[in-house]
Design a protein around this motif. Structure first.
Motif, mmCIF file in Angstrom:
data_model
loop_
_atom_site.group_PDB
_atom_site.id
_atom_site.type_symbol
_atom_site.label_atom_id
_atom_site.label_comp_id
_atom_site.label_asym_id
_atom_site.label_seq_id
_atom_site.Cartn_x
_atom_site.Cartn_y
_atom_site.Cartn_z
ATOM 1 N N ALA A 1 -3.184 1.664 -3.650
ATOM 2 C CA ALA A 1 -2.082 2.378 -3.775
ATOM 3 C C ALA A 1 -2.104 3.603 -4.789
ATOM 4 C CB ALA A 1 -0.753 1.616 -3.889
ATOM 5 N N GLU A 2 -2.612 2.813 -5.906
ATOM 6 C CA GLU A 2 -2.716 3.584 -7.219
ATOM 7 C C GLU A 2 -3.886 4.752 -6.984
ATOM 8 O OE1 GLU A 2 -3.829 0.576 -10.012
ATOM 9 O OE2 GLU A 2 -1.749 0.034 -10.283
ATOM 10 N N GLU B 1 1.734 4.577 0.263
ATOM 11 C CA GLU B 1 2.976 4.014 0.607
ATOM 12 C C GLU B 1 2.877 2.818 1.552
ATOM 13 O OE1 GLU B 1 7.063 3.471 0.789
ATOM 14 O OE2 GLU B 1 5.950 4.674 -0.476
ATOM 15 N N CYS C 1 0.495 0.858 1.424
ATOM 16 C CA CYS C 1 -0.092 -0.357 0.507
ATOM 17 C C CYS C 1 0.820 -0.801 -0.298
ATOM 18 C CB CYS C 1 -1.203 0.385 -0.307
ATOM 19 S SG CYS C 1 -2.701 0.559 0.582
ATOM 20 N N ARG C 2 1.909 0.080 -0.860
ATOM 21 C CA ARG C 2 2.929 -0.452 -1.777
ATOM 22 C C ARG C 2 3.876 -1.405 -1.186
ATOM 23 N NH1 ARG C 2 2.349 4.739 -4.133
ATOM 24 N NH2 ARG C 2 3.493 5.746 -2.488
ATOM 25 N N LYS C 3 4.243 -1.163 0.107
ATOM 26 C CA LYS C 3 4.913 -1.873 1.131
ATOM 27 C C LYS C 3 4.313 -3.319 1.205
ATOM 28 C CE LYS C 3 7.715 1.640 3.148
ATOM 29 N NZ LYS C 3 8.039 2.468 4.441
ATOM 30 N N GLU D 1 4.633 -5.516 -1.944
ATOM 31 C CA GLU D 1 5.890 -6.022 -1.989
ATOM 32 C C GLU D 1 6.090 -7.278 -1.150
ATOM 33 O OE1 GLU D 1 10.045 -4.714 -0.790
ATOM 34 O OE2 GLU D 1 8.984 -3.242 -1.919
ATOM 35 N N GLN E 1 -2.437 -3.082 -4.184
ATOM 36 C CA GLN E 1 -2.116 -2.218 -5.560
ATOM 37 C C GLN E 1 -3.032 -1.318 -6.101
ATOM 38 O OE1 GLN E 1 1.188 -2.596 -6.780
ATOM 39 N NE2 GLN E 1 0.529 -1.069 -8.053
#
Length: 102
Positions: free
Chosen positions: A72-73, A88, A90-92, A95, A69
Motif C-alpha cells: 500500500a505504501e 486502497e 491493500c489497505r482494506k 484492516e 501494508q
C-alpha cells in the motif's frame, strides 16, 4: 468475518495482479511492482489458509497484513489509477487481516 477477510485477500490479489501487469513497462522509483508480486502470493495463501481453517491462519494473516501494508505504501506513492486502486485494496486487506489475527 472470516468470509469478509477471504474476500478482501482475493480482491487484493486481483488488484495487485492488475497493477503488476500495468507496471511492466513503466519505470518505478520504489518497490512497486515488486511488492505486488509478494502481495499476490501471500494474499492467496492467506485466503486458502482461512478457507481450510488452518492452525496457522492467524500467523499468516499477520504476515499478510505486513506485506499488504508495504505494498500500500509503495503503490500509494504513484499517481497511476491502477496503483491507487491497488493501494486502497491493500489497505482494506490490512484492516481485515489484522482484525482476524487479533
Amino acid at each position: 468475518m472470516n468470509r469478509e477477510c477471504i474476500e478482501a485477500c482475493q480482491k487484493c490479489a486481483t488488484e495487485c495482479e492488475q497493477c503488476l501487469d500495468a507496471m511492466i513497462d513503466i519505470d518505478s522509483n520504489n518497490d512497486c511492482p515488486r511488492c505486488c508480486r509478494e502481495c499476490i502470493d501471500v494474499c492467496l495463501l492467506c485466503a486458502q489458509a482461512m478457507a481450510r481453517d488452518s492452525r496457522f491462519a492467524d500467523a499468516i494473516c499477520r504476515l499478510c497484513a505486513d506485506v499488504c501494508q508495504w505494498c500500500a505504501e509503495q503503490c500509494g506513492a504513484h499517481q497511476h489509477d491502477h496503483c491507487q486502486r491497488c493501494a486502497e485494496s491493500c489497505r482494506k486487506c490490512v484492516e481485515s487481516c489484522r482484525a482476524m489475527a487479533a
